[in-house]
Design an enzyme around this catalytic site. Structure first.
Site, PDB file in Angstrom:
ATOM      1  N   GLN A   1       0.833  -1.279  -0.169  1.00 50.92           N
ATOM      2  CA  GLN A   1       0.049   0.081  -0.257  1.00 50.92           C
ATOM      3  C   GLN A   1       0.776   1.081  -0.102  1.00 50.92           C
ATOM      4  O   GLN A   1       0.517   2.368  -0.379  1.00 50.92           O
ATOM      5  CB  GLN A   1      -0.985  -0.043   1.224  1.00 50.92           C
ATOM      6  CG  GLN A   1      -2.024  -1.009   1.067  1.00 50.92           C
ATOM      7  CD  GLN A   1      -3.036  -1.113   2.114  1.00 50.92           C
ATOM      8  OE1 GLN A   1      -2.922  -1.733   3.079  1.00 50.92           O
ATOM      9  NE2 GLN A   1      -3.906  -0.236   2.086  1.00 50.92           N
TER      10      GLN A   1
ATOM     11  N   HIS B   1       0.917  -9.370   4.278  1.00 48.13           N
ATOM     12  CA  HIS B   1      -0.321  -8.805   4.157  1.00 48.13           C
ATOM     13  C   HIS B   1      -0.769  -8.719   2.638  1.00 48.13           C
ATOM     14  O   HIS B   1      -0.806  -7.405   2.289  1.00 48.13           O
ATOM     15  CB  HIS B   1       0.306  -7.171   4.765  1.00 48.13           C
ATOM     16  CG  HIS B   1      -1.013  -6.263   5.060  1.00 48.13           C
ATOM     17  ND1 HIS B   1      -0.896  -5.806   6.291  1.00 48.13           N
ATOM     18  CD2 HIS B   1      -2.060  -6.015   4.335  1.00 48.13           C
ATOM     19  CE1 HIS B   1      -2.070  -5.275   6.170  1.00 48.13           C
ATOM     20  NE2 HIS B   1      -2.785  -5.232   4.970  1.00 48.13           N
TER      21      HIS B   1
ATOM     22  N   ASN C   1      -1.883 -11.260   8.164  1.00 51.99           N
ATOM     23  CA  ASN C   1      -2.842 -10.186   8.301  1.00 51.99           C
ATOM     24  C   ASN C   1      -4.266 -10.538   7.641  1.00 51.99           C
ATOM     25  O   ASN C   1      -4.362 -10.745   6.443  1.00 51.99           O
ATOM     26  CB  ASN C   1      -2.290  -9.053   7.388  1.00 51.99           C
ATOM     27  CG  ASN C   1      -3.253  -7.912   7.616  1.00 51.99           C
ATOM     28  OD1 ASN C   1      -3.128  -7.191   8.718  1.00 51.99           O
ATOM     29  ND2 ASN C   1      -4.232  -7.642   6.707  1.00 51.99           N
ATOM     30  N   GLU C   2      -5.080 -10.422   8.425  1.00 50.80           N
ATOM     31  CA  GLU C   2      -6.559 -10.686   8.043  1.00 50.80           C
ATOM     32  C   GLU C   2      -6.684 -11.890   6.960  1.00 50.80           C
ATOM     33  O   GLU C   2      -7.094 -11.713   5.929  1.00 50.80           O
ATOM     34  CB  GLU C   2      -7.246  -9.433   7.539  1.00 50.80           C
ATOM     35  CG  GLU C   2      -7.235  -8.466   8.584  1.00 50.80           C
ATOM     36  CD  GLU C   2      -8.045  -7.157   7.912  1.00 50.80           C
ATOM     37  OE1 GLU C   2      -8.689  -6.865   6.736  1.00 50.80           O
ATOM     38  OE2 GLU C   2      -8.186  -6.199   8.485  1.00 50.80           O
TER      39      GLU C   2
ATOM     40  N   GLU D   1      -5.062  -2.964  14.290  1.00 52.09           N
ATOM     41  CA  GLU D   1      -5.623  -1.969  13.041  1.00 52.09           C
ATOM     42  C   GLU D   1      -7.155  -1.459  13.636  1.00 52.09           C
ATOM     43  O   GLU D   1      -7.931  -2.104  13.990  1.00 52.09           O
ATOM     44  CB  GLU D   1      -5.960  -2.359  11.615  1.00 52.09           C
ATOM     45  CG  GLU D   1      -4.797  -2.701  10.893  1.00 52.09           C
ATOM     46  CD  GLU D   1      -5.182  -3.010   9.640  1.00 52.09           C
ATOM     47  OE1 GLU D   1      -6.312  -2.798   8.991  1.00 52.09           O
ATOM     48  OE2 GLU D   1      -4.342  -3.897   8.621  1.00 52.09           O
TER      49      GLU D   1
ATOM     50  N   GLU E   1      -5.596   1.830  -1.501  1.00 50.25           N
ATOM     51  CA  GLU E   1      -6.435   1.317  -0.448  1.00 50.25           C
ATOM     52  C   GLU E   1      -7.131   0.110  -1.094  1.00 50.25           C
ATOM     53  O   GLU E   1      -8.267   0.407  -1.430  1.00 50.25           O
ATOM     54  CB  GLU E   1      -7.482   2.375   0.226  1.00 50.25           C
ATOM     55  CG  GLU E   1      -8.357   1.576   1.195  1.00 50.25           C
ATOM     56  CD  GLU E   1      -7.527   1.115   2.485  1.00 50.25           C
ATOM     57  OE1 GLU E   1      -8.083  -0.133   2.728  1.00 50.25           O
ATOM     58  OE2 GLU E   1      -6.601   1.562   2.665  1.00 50.25           O
ATOM     59  N   TRP E   2      -6.226  -0.809  -1.845  1.00 55.58           N
ATOM     60  CA  TRP E   2      -6.845  -2.064  -2.436  1.00 55.58           C
ATOM     61  C   TRP E   2      -7.741  -1.780  -3.629  1.00 55.58           C
ATOM     62  O   TRP E   2      -7.417  -0.749  -4.474  1.00 55.58           O
ATOM     63  CB  TRP E   2      -7.427  -2.885  -1.506  1.00 55.58           C
ATOM     64  CG  TRP E   2      -6.256  -3.205  -0.366  1.00 55.58           C
ATOM     65  CD1 TRP E   2      -6.527  -2.874   1.032  1.00 55.58           C
ATOM     66  CD2 TRP E   2      -4.961  -3.798  -0.241  1.00 55.58           C
ATOM     67  NE1 TRP E   2      -5.537  -3.169   1.713  1.00 55.58           N
ATOM     68  CE2 TRP E   2      -4.731  -3.812   0.938  1.00 55.58           C
ATOM     69  CE3 TRP E   2      -4.182  -4.172  -1.367  1.00 55.58           C
ATOM     70  CZ2 TRP E   2      -3.115  -4.271   1.111  1.00 55.58           C
ATOM     71  CZ3 TRP E   2      -2.890  -4.814  -1.088  1.00 55.58           C
ATOM     72  CH2 TRP E   2      -2.570  -4.894   0.092  1.00 55.58           C
TER      73      TRP E   2
END
Length: 467
Positions: free
Chosen positions: A41, A142, A186-187, A375, A428-429
């Site tokens: 990012q 990530h 991450n997630e 986050e 942001e993706w």
């Protein structure tokens, strides 16, 4: 559970403090304050110093995948500007800096050949953190899987567990002498759901048939990555970062309540429970019973790992109802924009009560030693005016969520740190550059940085009193 989030807030007794009444001292002297980022990012420099394509590089080149056709070839140019950006971390008062490693910088072929230039870059970044008195926190993964591994099936291929273990070992050897805090994945739910099922994220695969093998291989990898780091770095603190949202049924009908249980199983239980030795949450979501097709002998034990902490990434609550139009899931979300509740610029519900409830929910697990908010933040439509970025909505958001964290902490939740998302406006993706989460505004044409008023608020909040 209640029928609406407003009723829920009333019935829990959640009562936020008066805005502005919080102080750093309320959280205790050992509470950790950080800011979180992710390699893809912010770094840019996607083809410099031996880095190969990751799945997001390829995804962003496909028409219509990223809003406005944005890409991350330059992003925030953090790769070249990390020294000045770390000075901003210091200026804002944060003492912990979470960043992720680009797998493609370290292993351009996914495994095997190590790219020394990639190792050198992260060594410089880590050393600069330490020179400034900032504690580095590494996230191993990530979302930026090397594209070469995706060609071999990516997270659908069970061999990725060994590929990831190799990558984790290389990072542990290279950086473990100076980095004490590690986050493995991450997630992972976002990877399985958005990356391999709905196709909204890279690599853009679609189909429910992908979901279960990807979930299982991610769950195996989070535990295996933890074991690799534990063997190499016995004194390190090792955690995992999972997305989570407090789930509320839209009504008290049996169908809506069951839908909320299914959503909770997927959004909150799916990755923590296997690691705790509880298996997958098939009780609430029977479809998960089919994961046995991908289980091998010994996998239930391989899924277990005793993490030092669990990172929770919470932004909003979710209201769901039963739906016959969504096979397998049999539910749909009731958007915040239709529920007359406060929202961020992305239409996400502003729900500090949800933060409080989700902390209490995770504290109830036996085996969870420690919780950290890895986050939390909000996107708004920020603009520079007269050299200033006034963002009162974000400042109010942080104050309300921090109040919720403090309330949970004061009631016995073992929460020991908080990381704001994020330092810089970034890629942001799928939203591209249209969603600004940063405490620092970035002009992506000039790369000029402007600290937002919310960033200045944090600097004041985090300033230690004179001794």
């Amino acid at each position: 559970m209640t029928t609406t989030t407003n009723q829920h807030k009333k019935e829990t007794g959640y009562a936020p403090a008066t805005p502005g009444s919080l102080s750093r001292e309320d959280f205790g002297s050992n509470f950790k304050w950080g800011v979180a980022t992710a390699a893809y990012q912010i770094e840019g420099a996607v083809h410099e110093d031996g880095r190969s394509d990751c799945v997001w590089d390829v995804f962003a080149r496909k028409k219509g995948k990223i809003r406005n056709g944005d890409h991350a070839r330059e992003a925030c140019d953090f790769y070249h500007r990390y020294k000045q950006d770390l000075e901003l971390v210091k200026e804002l008062g944060f003492e912990e800096f979470r960043f992720s490693i680009s797998w493609s910088r370290i292993l351009p072929d996914g495994h095997g050949r190590v790219n020394q230039a990639g190792i050198d870059y992260y060594n410089r970044l880590i050393d600069q953190c330490i020179a400034l008195g900032i504690e580095p926190w590494i996230t191993l993964y990530h979302w930026d899987l090397p594209q070469v591994l995706e060609k071999s099936g990516g997270w659908k291929n069970r061999r990725i567990v060994e590929w990831f273990a190799e990558y984790a070992a290389i990072c542990g050897h290279a950086f473990g002498d100076r980095v004490r805090h590690w986050i493995v994945l991450n997630e992972p739910m976002a990877v399985a759901g958005l990356g391999y099922t709905t196709g909204e994220h890279a690599p853009g695969n679609t189909g429910i048939h992908n979901f279960l093998p990807v979930v299982h291989h991610l769950a195996l990898s989070q535990a295996e990555g933890g074991r690799v780091l534990r063997r190499l770095l016995p004194d390190a603190r090792i955690g995992n970062a999972i997305s989570c949202s407090y789930v509320v049924p839209n009504s008290q009908s049996a169908a809506d309540v069951r839908a909320a249980r299914r959503a909770d199983a997927l959004m909150n239980r799916l990755f923590i429970e296997p690691a705790l030795g509880l298996g997958y949450p098939k009780d609430a979501f029977p479809f998960l019973s089919n994961i046995k097709r991908f289980m091998r002998e010994g996998d239930r034990e391989r899924l277990k790992f005793d993490f030092d902490f669990w990172g929770l990434q919470n932004y909003f609550s979710v209201v769901v109802q039963h739906s016959y139009l969504a096979p397998v899931m049999w539910l749909k979300e009731v958007p915040a924009t239709l529920r007359n509740v406060p929202t961020t610029g992305l239409g996400w519900e502003i729900s500090p009560a949800g933060m409080y409830e989700i902390l209490k929910q995770f504290q109830r697990y036996n085996g969870v030693r420690e919780l950290i908010i890895t986050e939390n933040g909000a996107a708004f439509k920020d603009k520079v005016k007269d050299g200033k970025v006034d963002d009162p909505g974000r400042q109010a958001y942080y104050q309300a969520y921090l109040d919720a964290v403090l309330k949970a902490k004061n009631e016995g939740v073992n929460i020991t740190g908080y990381f704001a998302w994020t330092l810089l406006d970034n890629f942001e993706w799928a939203h591209g550059y249209s969603a600004r989460f940063g405490l620092v505004f970035v002009d992506f044409k000039t790369q000029e940085r402007t600290v937002k008023e919310s960033g200045k608020w944090f600097a004041g909040f985090l300033k230690k009193p004179e001794m």
